[in-house]
Design an enzyme around this catalytic site. Sequence first.
Site, PDB file in Angstrom:
ATOM      1  N   ARG A  99      -3.472  -5.953  -4.651  1.00  0.00           N
ATOM      2  CA  ARG A  99      -2.413  -5.606  -4.732  1.00  0.00           C
ATOM      3  C   ARG A  99      -1.529  -4.813  -6.162  1.00  0.00           C
ATOM      4  O   ARG A  99      -1.327  -3.649  -6.340  1.00  0.00           O
ATOM      5  CB  ARG A  99      -1.405  -6.969  -4.956  1.00  0.00           C
ATOM      6  CG  ARG A  99       0.413  -6.924  -5.359  1.00  0.00           C
ATOM      7  CD  ARG A  99       0.854  -5.812  -4.973  1.00  0.00           C
ATOM      8  NE  ARG A  99       0.719  -5.834  -3.235  1.00  0.00           N
ATOM      9  CZ  ARG A  99       1.265  -4.265  -2.570  1.00  0.00           C
ATOM     10  NH1 ARG A  99       1.626  -3.636  -3.248  1.00  0.00           N
ATOM     11  NH2 ARG A  99       0.936  -4.527  -1.132  1.00  0.00           N
ATOM     12  N   LYS A 134      12.246   6.909 -20.995  1.00  0.00           N
ATOM     13  CA  LYS A 134      13.325   5.702 -20.629  1.00  0.00           C
ATOM     14  C   LYS A 134      11.553   5.210 -19.618  1.00  0.00           C
ATOM     15  O   LYS A 134      11.519   5.847 -18.359  1.00  0.00           O
ATOM     16  CB  LYS A 134      14.252   6.208 -19.815  1.00  0.00           C
ATOM     17  CG  LYS A 134      15.522   6.648 -20.866  1.00  0.00           C
ATOM     18  CD  LYS A 134      15.688   7.017 -19.943  1.00  0.00           C
ATOM     19  CE  LYS A 134      17.324   7.692 -20.615  1.00  0.00           C
ATOM     20  NZ  LYS A 134      18.836   7.710 -19.989  1.00  0.00           N
ATOM     21  N   LYS A 166      19.791  11.617 -32.476  1.00  0.00           N
ATOM     22  CA  LYS A 166      20.260  11.463 -31.332  1.00  0.00           C
ATOM     23  C   LYS A 166      22.032  11.057 -32.028  1.00  0.00           C
ATOM     24  O   LYS A 166      22.213  10.853 -33.457  1.00  0.00           O
ATOM     25  CB  LYS A 166      19.971  10.299 -30.251  1.00  0.00           C
ATOM     26  CG  LYS A 166      18.961  10.276 -29.546  1.00  0.00           C
ATOM     27  CD  LYS A 166      18.316   9.685 -28.636  1.00  0.00           C
ATOM     28  CE  LYS A 166      19.329   9.602 -27.804  1.00  0.00           C
ATOM     29  NZ  LYS A 166      19.793  10.799 -26.890  1.00  0.00           N
ATOM     30  N   GLU A 199      20.483  16.236 -31.319  1.00  0.00           N
ATOM     31  CA  GLU A 199      21.752  15.728 -30.159  1.00  0.00           C
ATOM     32  C   GLU A 199      22.989  16.170 -30.591  1.00  0.00           C
ATOM     33  O   GLU A 199      23.259  16.001 -31.765  1.00  0.00           O
ATOM     34  CB  GLU A 199      21.419  14.774 -29.754  1.00  0.00           C
ATOM     35  CG  GLU A 199      22.738  14.244 -28.211  1.00  0.00           C
ATOM     36  CD  GLU A 199      22.844  13.190 -27.963  1.00  0.00           C
ATOM     37  OE1 GLU A 199      21.677  12.548 -27.541  1.00  0.00           O
ATOM     38  OE2 GLU A 199      23.504  12.676 -29.113  1.00  0.00           O
ATOM     39  N   ASP A 221      24.557  17.595 -24.588  1.00  0.00           N
ATOM     40  CA  ASP A 221      23.674  16.456 -23.987  1.00  0.00           C
ATOM     41  C   ASP A 221      25.472  15.982 -22.923  1.00  0.00           C
ATOM     42  O   ASP A 221      26.947  16.126 -23.736  1.00  0.00           O
ATOM     43  CB  ASP A 221      23.658  15.062 -25.730  1.00  0.00           C
ATOM     44  CG  ASP A 221      23.788  14.148 -24.227  1.00  0.00           C
ATOM     45  OD1 ASP A 221      23.122  13.781 -23.056  1.00  0.00           O
ATOM     46  OD2 ASP A 221      24.232  12.877 -24.577  1.00  0.00           O
TER      47      ASP A 221
END
Length: 284
Positions: A99, A134, A166, A199, A221
Amino acid sequence: MMTQIPNLDELIRMALREDVGDGDHSTLACIPSDAMGKAKMVAKKPGVLCGVEVGERVFHLVNPELKVSVMKHDGDQLAVGDIVMLVEGAAGSILTAERTALNFMQRLSGIATQTNIMVKMLDGLHTRLLDTRKTTPNMRLLEKYAVKCGGGTNHRIGLYDMVMLKDNHIDFAGGIEKAIDRTRQYLMENHKDLRIEIEVRNMDELERVMQHGGVDRIMLDNFDTETLKLAVKRIGGQYETEASGGITDETLRAYAESGVDFISVGALTHHIKSLDLSLVSNFQ
């Protein structure tokens, strides 16, 4: 090569400890300790393979005496029924490792497969597909490796190898110009040679960056495709361009046709379907 990823064995050992605990009691109860067996890993769905080396390491960390024969390699296109690897040796060890090996390989192959699908959508265009941060905690390097196996391009690995200004950085710094200036001063004072990406959320913010300068790449963005075309034209090759925000399989090509250099898609690593692989034991 995946084996060059730092702490790979420790990551695998952690996964095995999580799964096995104080013992694989199902196997210990049913399988004699001296029982020998063999198994083959088979593709049940078509896709791009990734994670062969980590799967092999799982089997060998459970039992170094297991014989693993690799039949397919990372980046290979799989058809249904293709045999990925053969494993022979202590039957209990094969079952205990099964597994964990599949969990790693199915997820990484899923990322490689989805990346490859999206990369093919960009055929004929210069736009490159990027991943993001992410990622699954502690799995980042493996997942970014899977993106490369699928034909994608890695963005920054973490917070340390590129500056990304950002919206929150800009707002806390007091605006675009202050964020850029503070960053350049910080890099100079700390002798850091890092690229700067900023950004922007609309054409007004883009114009402020264009007037001020001091960056290497501009992330556009959540621009719609028509506004993105205008933005890329305004930048005119002075800076690298990146589109981001909610771009899907259905819209990817249209965004790329704007002429943008890069498109980043977080879903490559955080919203994917694992590729279906199976371990068949004691085959004839």
